[in-house]
Design an enzyme around this catalytic site. Sequence first.
Site, PDB file in Angstrom:
ATOM      1  N   HIS A 177      59.436   7.508  38.044  1.00 41.72           N
ATOM      2  CA  HIS A 177      58.345   8.199  37.330  1.00 41.72           C
ATOM      3  C   HIS A 177      57.755   9.255  38.277  1.00 41.72           C
ATOM      4  O   HIS A 177      57.779   9.072  39.496  1.00 41.72           O
ATOM      5  CB  HIS A 177      57.302   7.138  36.936  1.00 41.72           C
ATOM      6  CG  HIS A 177      56.124   7.685  36.201  1.00 41.72           C
ATOM      7  ND1 HIS A 177      55.022   8.202  36.854  1.00 41.72           N
ATOM      8  CD2 HIS A 177      55.878   7.812  34.880  1.00 41.72           C
ATOM      9  CE1 HIS A 177      54.152   8.613  35.945  1.00 41.72           C
ATOM     10  NE2 HIS A 177      54.645   8.393  34.742  1.00 41.72           N
ATOM     11  N   PRO A 178      57.213  10.347  37.737  1.00 37.80           N
ATOM     12  CA  PRO A 178      56.686  11.407  38.629  1.00 37.80           C
ATOM     13  C   PRO A 178      55.596  10.949  39.601  1.00 37.80           C
ATOM     14  O   PRO A 178      55.354  11.607  40.610  1.00 37.80           O
ATOM     15  CB  PRO A 178      56.115  12.439  37.647  1.00 37.80           C
ATOM     16  CG  PRO A 178      56.781  12.165  36.350  1.00 37.80           C
ATOM     17  CD  PRO A 178      57.175  10.720  36.331  1.00 37.80           C
ATOM     18  N   ARG A 179      54.957   9.831  39.318  1.00 38.73           N
ATOM     19  CA  ARG A 179      53.907   9.341  40.216  1.00 38.73           C
ATOM     20  C   ARG A 179      54.493   8.586  41.430  1.00 38.73           C
ATOM     21  O   ARG A 179      53.777   8.210  42.328  1.00 38.73           O
ATOM     22  CB  ARG A 179      52.943   8.474  39.400  1.00 38.73           C
ATOM     23  CG  ARG A 179      51.717   8.005  40.124  1.00 38.73           C
ATOM     24  CD  ARG A 179      50.820   9.160  40.546  1.00 38.73           C
ATOM     25  NE  ARG A 179      49.716   8.653  41.354  1.00 38.73           N
ATOM     26  CZ  ARG A 179      49.798   8.358  42.636  1.00 38.73           C
ATOM     27  NH1 ARG A 179      50.933   8.507  43.277  1.00 38.73           N
ATOM     28  NH2 ARG A 179      48.751   7.914  43.287  1.00 38.73           N
ATOM     29  N   LYS A 180      55.811   8.373  41.435  1.00 31.94           N
ATOM     30  CA  LYS A 180      56.448   7.676  42.566  1.00 31.94           C
ATOM     31  C   LYS A 180      56.996   8.708  43.557  1.00 31.94           C
ATOM     32  O   LYS A 180      56.940   9.901  43.291  1.00 31.94           O
ATOM     33  CB  LYS A 180      57.555   6.750  42.069  1.00 31.94           C
ATOM     34  CG  LYS A 180      57.230   5.991  40.790  1.00 31.94           C
ATOM     35  CD  LYS A 180      56.061   5.014  40.889  1.00 31.94           C
ATOM     36  CE  LYS A 180      55.908   4.284  39.570  1.00 31.94           C
ATOM     37  NZ  LYS A 180      54.746   3.409  39.483  1.00 31.94           N
ATOM     38  N   VAL A 181      57.585   8.256  44.667  1.00 31.94           N
ATOM     39  CA  VAL A 181      57.953   9.225  45.721  1.00 31.94           C
ATOM     40  C   VAL A 181      59.132  10.121  45.366  1.00 31.94           C
ATOM     41  O   VAL A 181      59.215  11.242  45.857  1.00 31.94           O
ATOM     42  CB  VAL A 181      58.185   8.567  47.096  1.00 31.94           C
ATOM     43  CG1 VAL A 181      56.890   8.033  47.662  1.00 31.94           C
ATOM     44  CG2 VAL A 181      59.232   7.492  47.047  1.00 31.94           C
TER      45      VAL A 181
END
Length: 379
Positions: A177-181
């Site tokens: 997901h875009p919130r992960k690295v």
Amino acid sequence: MIPIAKPYLTADEAQAAYDTILTGWITQGPRVAEFEEKFAAYTGAKYAVAVSNCTTALHLAMIVAGVGAGDEVICPSMSYVATANCIKYVGAKPVFAEVIPSTYNIDPFDAEKKITSKTKAILIVHQIGMPADIDAFKKLADKHNLKLIEDAACAAGSSYKGKKIGSHSELVCFSFHPRKVISTGDGGMVTTNNEAYYNRMKLLRQHGMSVNDRVRHESSKIMFEDHVEVGYNYRMTDIQAAVGIKQLEKLDWIVSERRKIAMQYINAFKEIDCIRLHIEQEGYFSNYQSFSIYLKDNCPLTRNELMQKLLDAGVSSRRGIVNTHRETAYSTEYADLKLPVSENAADNSIILPLYIPMKQADIDKVIESFKMLVGVPVA
Ligand SMILES: *Cc1c(COP(=O)(O)O)cnc(C)c1O
């Protein structure tokens, strides 16, 4: 306004997606297979199975671990709600254990206290990229004959005792997901060393189909598939996998850049008496997917006041990880449950901006604004 996070995506990823679209093979195919091989090699696991996101990865992990109706699975309440949801999907009951205040990772002693005759598995979470004590949970799982599953949604690129997360146990689930690295838009992966799990997850993610599209496409003989069990459509697309391959090449660099910013925060904040930082212990290596700070009782502002004043100063922040048992979907069922450590941690934590590339002036502004608001003179 300084944002809380930003995915690190460049022209490389855009080109990879573009090239893949023009090949005409856009759903699960050769790029997915390549991403799986490279991700397995990166983590040191034997196999990897790409799926549509980490929630579907966790669902498949629950199924192949044999978790079902009537079973209990121990997990932290303090996590993203998908951790507990995947236990619900298979008809089992999440049994929430406390976290350790210094890391916000599930507490092995409390987890052991929650084991009953119905316990089937323990689902640990590497919270915001900081590894949980995997060996302690492996021991616990062995001692009580339980399955161990890792929710490593936030932990791509983190390591534990010198080995990358993904190689320590039989079912490790990642998110892109875009919130992960690293990100593929949405996306997920399960790593495993267990060949039977690997084969079954490959079936389940594609409708339980015995012959995958690629094999049929490449065959010189006509082939008919059979659907050998009730599966799901949890496929990753080749467009996403092409982006993922580029992201994976940069993962170690992304982690090292993130860590440089985290170390600046740690150095700037380590002497502040009214907060507690999550410092790595020996053997633990975090990708700093998020930078979380605990505000002690003597902090001059409440967490919400601090968030508002940071926002007024042009700095985004987040409250951090919630307690699943207090979310509306769970709060009736768990109305009597008290988890004082998790509740206190969730109410008094704040997450500061951390992304790359982050301008030095912005890092300095976060540091100065935070220090000023918690009553520390800025040099
Ligand atoms: C993000 C996250 C998930 C869900 O990942 P998706 O890829 O969005 O499904 C699950 N568990 C934890 C701990 C997470 O942080």
